[in-house]
Design an enzyme around this catalytic site. Structure first.
Site, PDB file in Angstrom:
ATOM      1  N   LYS A 267       0.841  -1.204   0.000  1.00 36.78           N
ATOM      2  CA  LYS A 267       0.000   0.000   0.000  1.00 36.78           C
ATOM      3  C   LYS A 267       0.875   1.251   0.000  1.00 36.78           C
ATOM      4  O   LYS A 267       1.693   1.464   0.898  1.00 36.78           O
ATOM      5  CB  LYS A 267      -0.914   0.026   1.229  1.00 36.78           C
ATOM      6  CG  LYS A 267      -1.859   1.227   1.231  1.00 36.78           C
ATOM      7  CD  LYS A 267      -2.928   1.092   2.303  1.00 36.78           C
ATOM      8  CE  LYS A 267      -2.502   1.601   3.652  1.00 36.78           C
ATOM      9  NZ  LYS A 267      -2.410   3.059   3.766  1.00 36.78           N
TER      10      LYS A 267
ATOM     11  N   ASP B  82      -3.368   4.380  -2.142  1.00 35.63           N
ATOM     12  CA  ASP B  82      -4.335   4.828  -1.136  1.00 35.63           C
ATOM     13  C   ASP B  82      -4.328   6.355  -1.072  1.00 35.63           C
ATOM     14  O   ASP B  82      -3.696   6.942  -0.207  1.00 35.63           O
ATOM     15  CB  ASP B  82      -3.938   4.193   0.207  1.00 35.63           C
ATOM     16  CG  ASP B  82      -4.839   4.612   1.359  1.00 35.63           C
ATOM     17  OD1 ASP B  82      -5.931   5.159   1.113  1.00 35.63           O
ATOM     18  OD2 ASP B  82      -4.437   4.384   2.520  1.00 35.63           O
TER      19      ASP B  82
ATOM     20  N   THR C 115     -12.692   5.636   9.930  1.00 35.92           N
ATOM     21  CA  THR C 115     -12.812   5.056  11.277  1.00 35.92           C
ATOM     22  C   THR C 115     -12.392   6.053  12.360  1.00 35.92           C
ATOM     23  O   THR C 115     -12.648   5.826  13.535  1.00 35.92           O
ATOM     24  CB  THR C 115     -11.973   3.773  11.403  1.00 35.92           C
ATOM     25  OG1 THR C 115     -10.647   4.077  10.994  1.00 35.92           O
ATOM     26  CG2 THR C 115     -12.521   2.660  10.549  1.00 35.92           C
TER      27      THR C 115
ATOM     28  N   ARG D 184       2.755  -1.533  10.928  1.00 41.11           N
ATOM     29  CA  ARG D 184       3.791  -1.636  11.961  1.00 41.11           C
ATOM     30  C   ARG D 184       4.074  -3.034  12.500  1.00 41.11           C
ATOM     31  O   ARG D 184       5.248  -3.343  12.763  1.00 41.11           O
ATOM     32  CB  ARG D 184       3.479  -0.643  13.097  1.00 41.11           C
ATOM     33  CG  ARG D 184       3.764   0.784  12.676  1.00 41.11           C
ATOM     34  CD  ARG D 184       3.082   1.798  13.539  1.00 41.11           C
ATOM     35  NE  ARG D 184       1.640   1.797  13.335  1.00 41.11           N
ATOM     36  CZ  ARG D 184       0.803   2.612  13.941  1.00 41.11           C
ATOM     37  NH1 ARG D 184       1.263   3.490  14.826  1.00 41.11           N
ATOM     38  NH2 ARG D 184      -0.485   2.570  13.690  1.00 41.11           N
TER      39      ARG D 184
ATOM     40  N   LYS E 108      -7.435   8.127  -1.744  1.00 42.53           N
ATOM     41  CA  LYS E 108      -8.819   8.510  -1.377  1.00 42.53           C
ATOM     42  C   LYS E 108      -9.334   9.705  -2.184  1.00 42.53           C
ATOM     43  O   LYS E 108      -9.586  10.790  -1.647  1.00 42.53           O
ATOM     44  CB  LYS E 108      -8.899   8.819   0.122  1.00 42.53           C
ATOM     45  CG  LYS E 108      -8.505   7.650   1.007  1.00 42.53           C
ATOM     46  CD  LYS E 108      -8.687   7.992   2.474  1.00 42.53           C
ATOM     47  CE  LYS E 108      -8.259   6.875   3.382  1.00 42.53           C
ATOM     48  NZ  LYS E 108      -6.810   6.607   3.383  1.00 42.53           N
TER      49      LYS E 108
ATOM     50  N   ASP F  81     -13.698  14.296  -5.569  1.00 44.08           N
ATOM     51  CA  ASP F  81     -13.742  15.518  -6.373  1.00 44.08           C
ATOM     52  C   ASP F  81     -14.940  15.415  -7.320  1.00 44.08           C
ATOM     53  O   ASP F  81     -15.745  14.484  -7.198  1.00 44.08           O
ATOM     54  CB  ASP F  81     -12.403  15.667  -7.144  1.00 44.08           C
ATOM     55  CG  ASP F  81     -12.039  17.133  -7.375  1.00 44.08           C
ATOM     56  OD1 ASP F  81     -12.916  17.912  -7.807  1.00 44.08           O
ATOM     57  OD2 ASP F  81     -10.873  17.497  -7.138  1.00 44.08           O
TER      58      ASP F  81
HETATM   59  O1  C5P Z   1       0.775   0.362  11.142  1.00 44.71           O
HETATM   60  P1  C5P Z   1      -0.669  -0.006  10.978  1.00 44.71           P
HETATM   61  O2  C5P Z   1      -0.913  -1.489  10.832  1.00 44.71           O
HETATM   62  O3  C5P Z   1      -1.543   0.614  12.035  1.00 44.71           O
HETATM   63  O4  C5P Z   1      -1.049   0.645   9.579  1.00 44.71           O
HETATM   64  C1  C5P Z   1      -2.373   0.674   9.124  1.00 44.71           C
HETATM   65  C2  C5P Z   1      -2.471   1.386   7.809  1.00 44.71           C
HETATM   66  O5  C5P Z   1      -3.838   1.460   7.445  1.00 44.71           O
HETATM   67  C3  C5P Z   1      -1.950   2.817   7.814  1.00 44.71           C
HETATM   68  O6  C5P Z   1      -1.407   3.085   6.514  1.00 44.71           O
HETATM   69  C4  C5P Z   1      -3.178   3.649   8.046  1.00 44.71           C
HETATM   70  O7  C5P Z   1      -3.087   4.927   7.482  1.00 44.71           O
HETATM   71  C5  C5P Z   1      -4.229   2.823   7.319  1.00 44.71           C
HETATM   72  N1  C5P Z   1      -5.590   3.015   7.815  1.00 44.71           N
HETATM   73  C6  C5P Z   1      -5.944   2.809   9.138  1.00 44.71           C
HETATM   74  N2  C5P Z   1      -7.234   3.007   9.547  1.00 44.71           N
HETATM   75  C7  C5P Z   1      -8.140   3.400   8.687  1.00 44.71           C
HETATM   76  C8  C5P Z   1      -7.824   3.593   7.348  1.00 44.71           C
HETATM   77  C9  C5P Z   1      -6.515   3.387   6.949  1.00 44.71           C
HETATM   78  O8  C5P Z   1      -5.111   2.427   9.942  1.00 44.71           O
HETATM   79  N3  C5P Z   1      -9.363   3.548   9.097  1.00 44.71           N
END
Ligand code: C5P
Length: 239
Positions: free
Chosen positions: A34, A61, A125, A218, A63, A66
């Site tokens: 991603k 990603d 979220t 992470r 989003k 427009d």
């Molecule tokens: O490091 P982690 O597993 O938390 O990364 C989650 C990824 O998903 C990040 O790129 C974050 O921006 C994205 N994301 C999220 N929650 C959302 C939408 C996207 O954590 N509701």
């Protein structure tokens, strides 16, 4: 679909060198990479082709939100770039999503590339019920009801799936059926730290509830042994 194909690795870094080194290390262990606003805006669109050249599929990603003509044109660029999936905000409306779906079909054919999978972001979220009511002035619906309505609207417009919270998987699957793609972040294996994610599920729980893809950053990227972390997640999904 193999278990590893379901893992979408969030490349939340801002240098090409770091991103490419993660792709080289993990290409055999995850299904999709991603590229979000941080990396795309730091290094530019060529990163998509470079990851493809290393054998990786890319979820762009960004989003989009427009007017219909602009989002349809951005979709054309995504098809030309060779991205595997990208997303738009369902709040952009029916006309925007329909224009995108139509344009994408033609664009993918003209460059002889498979059509990218389009995903709709419904309610972020990070938005609470209170914000929905006080800041967006949506007062007569619960978040979960709105999310399902927008997922259905996206599906009617030819959008292929949604990005949603694990808490919304079951309701969306029930409303939109088995073919609609469900992509969910907020995934934490039992052995990893939650960090700033609050309403989390394990990879296995998300799969059991009906997710097609899990966005994971992470727990893999920051692990001392990223490959081993990815393998453990694949094993959890398989077991
Ligand atoms: O490091 P982690 O597993 O938390 O990364 C989650 C990824 O998903 C990040 O790129 C974050 O921006 C994205 N994301 C999220 N929650 C959302 C939408 C996207 O954590 N509701």
């Amino acid at each position: 679909m193999e278990a590893r194909d379901r893992i979408v690795l969030a490349l939340d870094v801002d240098s090409k060198a770091k991103a490419i080194s993660l792709v080289k290390e993990l290409a055999g262990y995850v299904g999709v990479f991603k590229v979000g606003m941080q990396l795309y805006n730091s290094v530019g669109p060529d990163i998509v082709k470079e990851i493809n050249d290393l054998g990786g599929k890319v979820f762009v990603d960004l989003k989009f939100h427009d007017i219909p003509n602009t989002v349809a044109a951005a979709g054309r660029v995504m098809a030309r770039l060779g991205c595997y999936m990208f997303n738009v905000h369902a709040a952009g409306g029916r006309d925007m999503m329909q224009a995108l779906s139509q344009e994408l079909k033609a664009a993918a054919q003209s460059v002889n590339q498979p059509e990218p999978i389009t995903l709709a972001v419904t309610v972020l979220t990070s938005i609470s019920q209170e914000q929905l009511s006080q800041e967006m002035y949506v007062q007569d619906l619960k978040i979960q009801e709105l999310v399902v309505k927008w997922a259905l609207m996206a599906q009617e417009c030819g959008i292929k799936g949604v990005v949603c919270s694990p808490q919304e998987i079951i309701a969306i699957r029930q409303a939109c059926g088995p073919e609609f793609k469900i992509v969910t972040p907020g995934i934490r294996p039992a052995w990893s730290e939650a960090n700033d994610q609050k309403r989390i599920t394990t990879p296995r729980q998300a799969l059991d509830m009906g997710a097609d893809y899990m966005v994971i950053g992470r727990p893999i990227v920051k692990a001392s042994q990223p490959v081993e972390a990815a393998i453990k997640i694949v094993q959890e999904l398989e077991g």
